[in-house]
Structures are given as C-alpha cells and as structure tokens.
Motif scaffolding. Structure first.
Motif, PDB file in Angstrom:
ATOM      1  N   LEU A  65     -53.388 -15.107 -14.642  1.00 38.96           N
ATOM      2  CA  LEU A  65     -52.151 -15.714 -14.513  1.00 38.96           C
ATOM      3  C   LEU A  65     -51.095 -15.424 -15.602  1.00 38.96           C
ATOM      4  CD1 LEU A  65     -52.797 -19.065 -12.904  1.00 38.96           C
ATOM      5  CD2 LEU A  65     -52.035 -16.945 -11.708  1.00 38.96           C
ATOM      6  N   GLU A  66     -49.890 -15.343 -15.359  1.00 38.74           N
ATOM      7  CA  GLU A  66     -48.926 -15.097 -16.272  1.00 38.74           C
ATOM      8  C   GLU A  66     -48.539 -16.532 -16.876  1.00 38.74           C
ATOM      9  OE1 GLU A  66     -46.040 -12.131 -15.407  1.00 38.74           O
ATOM     10  OE2 GLU A  66     -47.293 -10.746 -15.134  1.00 38.74           O
ATOM     11  N   LEU A  67     -49.287 -17.045 -17.815  1.00 38.73           N
ATOM     12  CA  LEU A  67     -48.907 -18.372 -18.201  1.00 38.73           C
ATOM     13  C   LEU A  67     -48.370 -18.595 -19.832  1.00 38.73           C
ATOM     14  CD1 LEU A  67     -51.887 -20.286 -17.229  1.00 38.73           C
ATOM     15  CD2 LEU A  67     -49.746 -20.145 -15.973  1.00 38.73           C
ATOM     16  N   ASP A  68     -47.510 -19.319 -20.142  1.00 33.84           N
ATOM     17  CA  ASP A  68     -46.728 -19.298 -21.364  1.00 33.84           C
ATOM     18  C   ASP A  68     -47.818 -19.920 -22.578  1.00 33.84           C
ATOM     19  OD1 ASP A  68     -45.305 -20.005 -23.766  1.00 33.84           O
ATOM     20  OD2 ASP A  68     -43.462 -19.750 -22.440  1.00 33.84           O
ATOM     21  N   PRO A  69     -48.361 -19.128 -23.272  1.00 32.50           N
ATOM     22  CA  PRO A  69     -49.167 -19.860 -24.388  1.00 32.50           C
ATOM     23  C   PRO A  69     -48.633 -20.990 -25.247  1.00 32.50           C
ATOM     24  CG  PRO A  69     -48.425 -17.677 -25.019  1.00 32.50           C
ATOM     25  CD  PRO A  69     -47.922 -17.853 -23.761  1.00 32.50           C
ATOM     26  N   GLY A  75     -49.618 -23.880 -27.617  1.00 34.04           N
ATOM     27  CA  GLY A  75     -49.827 -23.131 -28.607  1.00 34.04           C
ATOM     28  C   GLY A  75     -51.327 -23.180 -29.308  1.00 34.04           C
ATOM     29  N   LEU A  76     -52.082 -23.809 -28.583  1.00 37.16           N
ATOM     30  CA  LEU A  76     -53.504 -24.357 -29.162  1.00 37.16           C
ATOM     31  C   LEU A  76     -54.503 -23.194 -28.741  1.00 37.16           C
ATOM     32  CD1 LEU A  76     -53.241 -28.046 -27.912  1.00 37.16           C
ATOM     33  CD2 LEU A  76     -52.938 -26.921 -30.443  1.00 37.16           C
ATOM     34  N   GLY A  77     -54.246 -22.350 -27.936  1.00 39.53           N
ATOM     35  CA  GLY A  77     -54.998 -21.264 -27.513  1.00 39.53           C
ATOM     36  C   GLY A  77     -55.621 -21.411 -26.152  1.00 39.53           C
ATOM     37  N   PRO A  78     -56.537 -20.653 -25.507  1.00 37.31           N
ATOM     38  CA  PRO A  78     -56.750 -20.694 -24.025  1.00 37.31           C
ATOM     39  C   PRO A  78     -57.531 -21.768 -23.595  1.00 37.31           C
ATOM     40  CG  PRO A  78     -58.163 -19.027 -25.073  1.00 37.31           C
ATOM     41  CD  PRO A  78     -57.362 -19.832 -26.493  1.00 37.31           C
ATOM     42  N   LEU A  85     -52.804 -31.292 -17.508  1.00 34.83           N
ATOM     43  CA  LEU A  85     -51.514 -31.988 -17.821  1.00 34.83           C
ATOM     44  C   LEU A  85     -50.496 -31.373 -18.066  1.00 34.83           C
ATOM     45  CD1 LEU A  85     -53.194 -33.794 -21.003  1.00 34.83           C
ATOM     46  CD2 LEU A  85     -53.250 -34.566 -18.572  1.00 34.83           C
ATOM     47  N   THR A  86     -50.377 -30.123 -18.390  1.00 34.60           N
ATOM     48  CA  THR A  86     -49.137 -29.243 -18.515  1.00 34.60           C
ATOM     49  C   THR A  86     -48.768 -28.403 -17.306  1.00 34.60           C
ATOM     50  OG1 THR A  86     -50.289 -27.304 -19.275  1.00 34.60           O
ATOM     51  CG2 THR A  86     -49.666 -28.819 -21.045  1.00 34.60           C
ATOM     52  N   ARG A  87     -49.607 -28.039 -16.319  1.00 36.76           N
ATOM     53  CA  ARG A  87     -49.324 -27.244 -15.421  1.00 36.76           C
ATOM     54  C   ARG A  87     -50.100 -27.714 -14.140  1.00 36.76           C
ATOM     55  NH1 ARG A  87     -46.349 -22.572 -15.627  1.00 36.76           N
ATOM     56  NH2 ARG A  87     -46.476 -22.997 -13.159  1.00 36.76           N
ATOM     57  N   ALA A 119     -62.509 -30.964 -29.099  1.00 38.73           N
ATOM     58  CA  ALA A 119     -62.053 -31.149 -30.428  1.00 38.73           C
ATOM     59  C   ALA A 119     -61.462 -29.722 -31.020  1.00 38.73           C
ATOM     60  CB  ALA A 119     -63.252 -31.435 -31.244  1.00 38.73           C
ATOM     61  N   SER A 120     -62.148 -28.608 -30.425  1.00 35.70           N
ATOM     62  CA  SER A 120     -61.897 -27.323 -31.219  1.00 35.70           C
ATOM     63  C   SER A 120     -60.599 -26.821 -31.027  1.00 35.70           C
ATOM     64  CB  SER A 120     -62.862 -26.239 -30.629  1.00 35.70           C
ATOM     65  OG  SER A 120     -62.673 -25.878 -29.174  1.00 35.70           O
ATOM     66  N   TYR A 121     -59.712 -27.593 -29.954  1.00 36.06           N
ATOM     67  CA  TYR A 121     -58.389 -27.360 -29.828  1.00 36.06           C
ATOM     68  C   TYR A 121     -57.561 -28.646 -30.125  1.00 36.06           C
ATOM     69  CZ  TYR A 121     -59.710 -23.844 -26.531  1.00 36.06           C
ATOM     70  OH  TYR A 121     -60.416 -22.634 -26.061  1.00 36.06           O
TER      71      TYR A 121
END
Length: 627
Positions: A65-69, A75-78, A85-87, A119-121
């Motif tokens: 999909l074309e999602l906004d990073p 801005g935390l990565g994939p 939560l966001t989408r 935790a890595s994000y």
C-alpha cells in the motif's frame, strides 16, 4: 509473517471423526471451571464440524500500500502493528477483503505487537493500546460479516519476535513476560482464540504458550500454535520437527499448524508427517511461494489456483482442519481456496505418471496463458530450489558418494549425518556469498503446428508469424514429433518456453577453488551447480503449469515429479526429440535473455554453464519419447 481474507462453508474433514476436537474443547472448559464466551465455544464447535479457512497475508498486503511514513508510521519505520492506532481504516479494509471472499477467521494485526518487539520502535508503552485496537478492529469486521449460518472468528496473532532465547538473544523469562502483556490485551479485546504463530524456537514457543494460558484464566479460549520449518527440514534454531511435535502434543495447544518460510510444495512432507503423527487437529497456511525478482520487482509466484489445489489435497489426504495463507497470499488466493473446498473447481485428469500416451486427440479445454511473450525472473531464491534437488543424483553420481559396501541402513545414516548437512552447508554458503545466482526467463506464445514445425505468433498480433521451431520425427514406432502435441483447429494453441541458469560466478569460483588445490570442494560445487540448474528447470516448469491452471494433479513428492507425474511434459533443447543446434539462437531471442547474460556457445552449448532451455507442452499425452 502473515496474511489477508473471510467466510464459513459446509466442507467437512474427510475420513476423520469430527467428535475428538469438540470433546477436547468441552473437557477443557469443564475442567477449568471457566465459562467460555459464545465466540470461543462456537469456534471449537466449528472446528469439530468442518474445515475452517483463515485469511491471507497482512504484512505483505500492508507493504504493497502507499502509506505515509511520517503520519501513518509516525516516522518510526515500518511497524505494521502501529496502523491499528493510526490507520484503523486500512486494517479494517484488509480484514473485510478476506471476509468478503468467504474466510472463516481473520488474524489480528498484532504479529509484532509484543513489547520486546515494539521497543525497537520506541512503542513498548503502547503495547496494550495496539493489541486492544487490533482485536477490536478485527472483532468489528467479523461482526459485520457474521451470520447465524456463517459466524466469523477473530484469532489473536502473537508472532515470534526478533529475539530467540535458544540463540541467547533474550532471556526466556523476559520473553514470557513480554508475551504476557500482549496476550492479556488480546483477550481483553475479545478475540475468539489465541494463535502463537511462526514459531522458530521451542523456548520462545513455550514462553508464548505459558503467557497465553495465564491470559485466558478469565476467558477460556483455545490456544493454537503454528511453527515454521526451514528448507533444511528443521526450525531456524536447528530443532527437529519431531521434538516440536512432542512438546506441542504435551502442551495446552488445541491445534498444531505449519506456516510461512516456504510454499505448499516444500511443506508437503511435513504436512503429511503431521497428519500421521498428531493426535490433535492440524492446520497449514503457506506462503505464496518464495518471492522472486521479476522484471526488477518482488513477485510471489504461487497462483490462487495452485494454493487451492495444494490445500485441498492437504485436507483430503492428510486430514488438515484449518487452512489459509501466509506471506504473499491475497483475497484472490483465498477466494480460490473457498471455491475449491466447496467443490466448485473442475479438474482435467492427466494420464498416470509414466503411462503410454493414447491417441493424440485435443478434446479438452485449452489453457489460457496469463500473458504473452517473455518474462524475466531476475532472481530465484536458492532455498526455494532445494526441495527440487534430486539428492540421489547429487550424492551418488555428481559427488560419487555411493553405498560402497555399506548396508542400506548404514548408508541412510551416512546420508543424514554427513551428506545432507554437507549439501545444506554448501547451499547456504553459495547463497550467502552469491556463488549460485539462479535466474530464468520464460514465456507463452500462441502457436500452430505445421508438419514438423511449430509456428509461433507475435504477442501483439496473433495473425503474424514470429518464429518457427523445427523438430525431428520418429521413424516407425508412433511417428511422433513435438508439434503433434499442439492443436490444429481454427483457434491457435499455446506453447511455453523457458531457460534457467545459475549464473557465471558458479564456475568461476569452482575454478578458483580447483586452482587453490581444493579439488573436493571444486567437485562438490560443480555437482551442486548442475543439480540446482536441473532443480530450477523443475521449479519453473511447475510455475508454468500453475499459471496455465493445469497443476491440480501434480505428484505431491519430488520422486513423482521426476517420473513426469504432472500434466503434459517438457523437452529440453538438445534432447533427442529437439536436438537442433540451430534452434538455440531463436529460442534465446524469443526469451530475451540478454540481461541474464545467457548466450549460445560453441559445440551446441548454452553459456554460462550450467544453463538449460526447454519447451513445455500442456497436452496430457506429451510425455518423453525417443526418436
């Protein structure tokens, strides 16, 4: 990684009592003294009565999909789990797409949502919120699609994480505590079952199961566990399949499943073993093959029809109770599975493997090619070819490791302890150091026979001749030539051509090893390169059959495939039925092989060595013959 689908259907498991699973589930609820919610009870009842269909790929669907990073992923990565939560609209749409084609259950978008992984994000503190949201999005989707006749179920997904205790990457107690937070949130969010999936380490698996047992203390819901077998035949950390099965048989897991890592062809042996060894219900949800690089882009090669054919076999022959799809599987794949299990797919039976062909009639439906012209597979994952390697030829003839006075039992021990580990170690090194670089070009053309020639037409103009291929004809016998396998009627037939190679580096490295005095390594690499090329030919031929929708009756194992246990046949350039050296240039031009570095070499060879080209005939009677 996992999936994308929806629906209930009336299929039942063939030849297996339907009472065992329901009885086990009811006993679990009674002994615990816990009242199970209707969803959990309904899931156990449904599993006891029919085959259940899971959804398909969540992760690879999101990746497409074309999602906004910045906004969608902060801005935390994939981090796909963050999209709960966001989408939530995106995740809901994916669930809906699978439920709409008839899947019985969807997995929550929480594969990587344990706090250790988050935790890595920098998202560990949002573990509960992400899992609650994932469960509720899936719950709402299932509620919208459920009917009294077709209830839909939510499975709470708990993936393996990125830290494995057996490898010393994390403490088992810390991993269990991490799963505890995730499992409790999923149960609170209303899932109908917990699915500990894609297990790669027995210690990680048992930590997750222990957390799930505690999480369901207030709501007795089933625990399902899936594990992943690498092409080496073991888990990632080296654990044997039988050890995992022994642990799972003694665990609270109610269903044992295989998923991910490979496609169904590579899973076949292990699915059969589960069917024979497990006392609990079993399931399987494979990848759509391993991703290739086709024309510069990732491509999962398994077609919807192929996935449906394999899963139907697993249900009918191995007693599988839950099926679905993992990486690369789409709603189209799961729609085909639903249709196949409802008995709506018609199949054309091929002749038995090795049987002599009957009269060359053409009174069957001609397959429809998915495209016309050539297509380049820039990279085939080496590990996807290992299941097609003929070990007997590699070990006994290429490597000259024959029995030599050993008993059959002694040689089998030698094979398991010495030869197969040597094979896998060299294959792993060849992949890591990019020594073997399998690639291919294949394509489909409309065609008509003209005596001993086959006329191919332009992909963009079916009336204009593109090329002619010439073939010798048998003298005496049945008087066969390859063009006889193609229809003469008004409508043109379809032919496939392909070429496979492992690249020029294989022989370059082999010569370097020989010059350095490593003659045994040289011989092993040369032998492996030859057998991997032969394996690539089997692999691409299988892909062609799948794309022509004629793979339904392929033999399940490699031994059967090597005996032409499939519809139609292939004839390699240089065999008695197609010996013409003059054809090499025409075939290479048709397949547009320039960027693969393949070219015609002196003495009738294709370079770089080893490289093989072939013509594929779909006619059921097209079996190998001599001139």
């Amino acid at each position: 990684m996992k999936r994308n689908p929806d629906a209930v259907h009336p299929v039942r498991r063939r030849g297996i009592s339907s009472g065992s699973c329901e009885g086990a589930g009811e006993r679990t609820m009674r002994s615990s003294g816990t009242q199970a919610p209707s969803g959990a009870s309904a899931f156990r009842r449904a599993l006891a009565r029919r085959v259940l269909i899971l959804d398909g790929a969540m992760g690879t669907t999101i990746q497409g999909l074309e999602l906004d990073p910045r906004t969608d992923f902060r801005g935390l990565g994939p981090c796909c789990d963050l999209l709960n939560l966001t989408r939530p609209d995106v995740i809901r749409a994916i669930h809906d797409s699978f439920l709409a084609v008839g899947c019985d259950a969807v997995e929550t978008n929480t594969f990587g949502a344990a706090p250790l992984a988050l935790a890595s994000y920098g998202l560990a503190d949002e573990t509960r919120a992400i899992n609650l949201a994932g469960a509720r999005i899936a719950r709402e989707a299932c509620r919208a699609h459920s009917t009294p006749e077709q209830p839909r179920f939510v499975l709470g997904s708990l993936g393996p994480g990125s830290k494995l205790p057996t490898l010393g990457q994390a403490d088992a107690a810390a991993i269990e505590a991490s799963y505890d937070v995730q499992a409790r949130a999923l149960v609170e969010g209303g899932v109908d079952a917990l699915l500990v999936e894609t297990c790669q380490d027995p210690l990680q698996m048992e930590a997750a199961i222990a957390a799930c047992v505690r999480a369901r203390e207030t709501r007795d819901i089933p625990i399902l566990v899936s594990f992943t077998v690498e092409v080496t035949g073991t888990l990632l950390v080296g654990t044997e399949v039988d050890e995992i099965l022994a642990r799972l048989e003694d665990s609270p897991a109610e269903v044992i499943l295989l998923n991910c890592a490979t496609g169904p062809r590579e899973m076949e042996e292990h699915v059969q073993h589960l069917g024979e060894a497990c006392t609990k219900p079993i399931g399987v949800y494979p990848n759509a093959g391993l991703p290739q690089i086709v024309d510069g882009a990732p491509h999962y090669p398994l077609t919807p029809g192929e996935l449906a054919d394999w899963l139907t076999r697993f249900v009918e022959e191995d007693g599988v109770r839950i099926v679905g799809g993992c990486c690369g599987t789409t709603p189209a794949h799961l729609a085909a599975v639903v249709d196949a299990l409802e008995g709506r797919r018609a199949k054309i039976p091929p002749p038995a493997p090795g049987a002599a062909p009957g009269p060359l009639t053409h009174d069957f439906e001609q397959p429809t090619p998915p495209f016309l012209g050539p297509r380049t597979i820039d990279a085939i994952p080496l590990k996807s070819l290992l299941a097609y390697v003929n070990e007997a030829t590699l070990f006994q003839f290429r490597w000259d490791e024959r029995r030599k006075g050993r008993t059959a039992k002694e040689y089998d021990t030698f094979l398991k302890r010495e030869l197969r580990p040597r094979f896998h170690a060299l294959a792993e090194r060849s992949a890591r150091e990019r020594i073997l670089l399998p690639a291919a070009s294949y394509g489909f053309w409309r065609c008509r026979p003209d005596g001993d020639e086959l006329v191919l037409y332009r992909p963009d103009d079916g009336d204009r001749e593109l090329a002619r291929l010439s073939f010798p004809r048998q003298e005496g016998k049945r008087g066969l030539a390859i063009p006889d396998f193609f229809a003469h009627e008004d409508q043109p037939d379809v032919v496939a051509l392909f070429v496979v190679t492992v690249g020029a580096r294989a022989m370059e490295v082999a010569r370097e090893w020989y010059a350095a005095g490593d003659t045994e390594d040289y011989e092993h690499l040369v032998g492996l390169a030859g057998e991997v090329t032969a394996a690539a030919a089997e692999y691409v031929h299988r892909q062609i059959r799948g794309e022509l929708a004629i793979a339904a009756d392929d033999a399940r194992d490699l031994a059967g495939l090597l005996k032409q246990g499939y519809r139609g046949g292939r004839f390699e350039l240089g065999c008695p039925a197609w010996p013409c050296e003059t054809e090499r240039g025409t075939v290479l031009d048709l397949l547009d092989v320039e960027r693969l570095g393949i070219h015609a070499a002196p003495e009738g060879r294709l370079a770089p060595e080893p490289t093989t080209a072939a013509i594929v005939c779909h006619h059921p009677g097209a079996k190998y013959f001599t001139i």
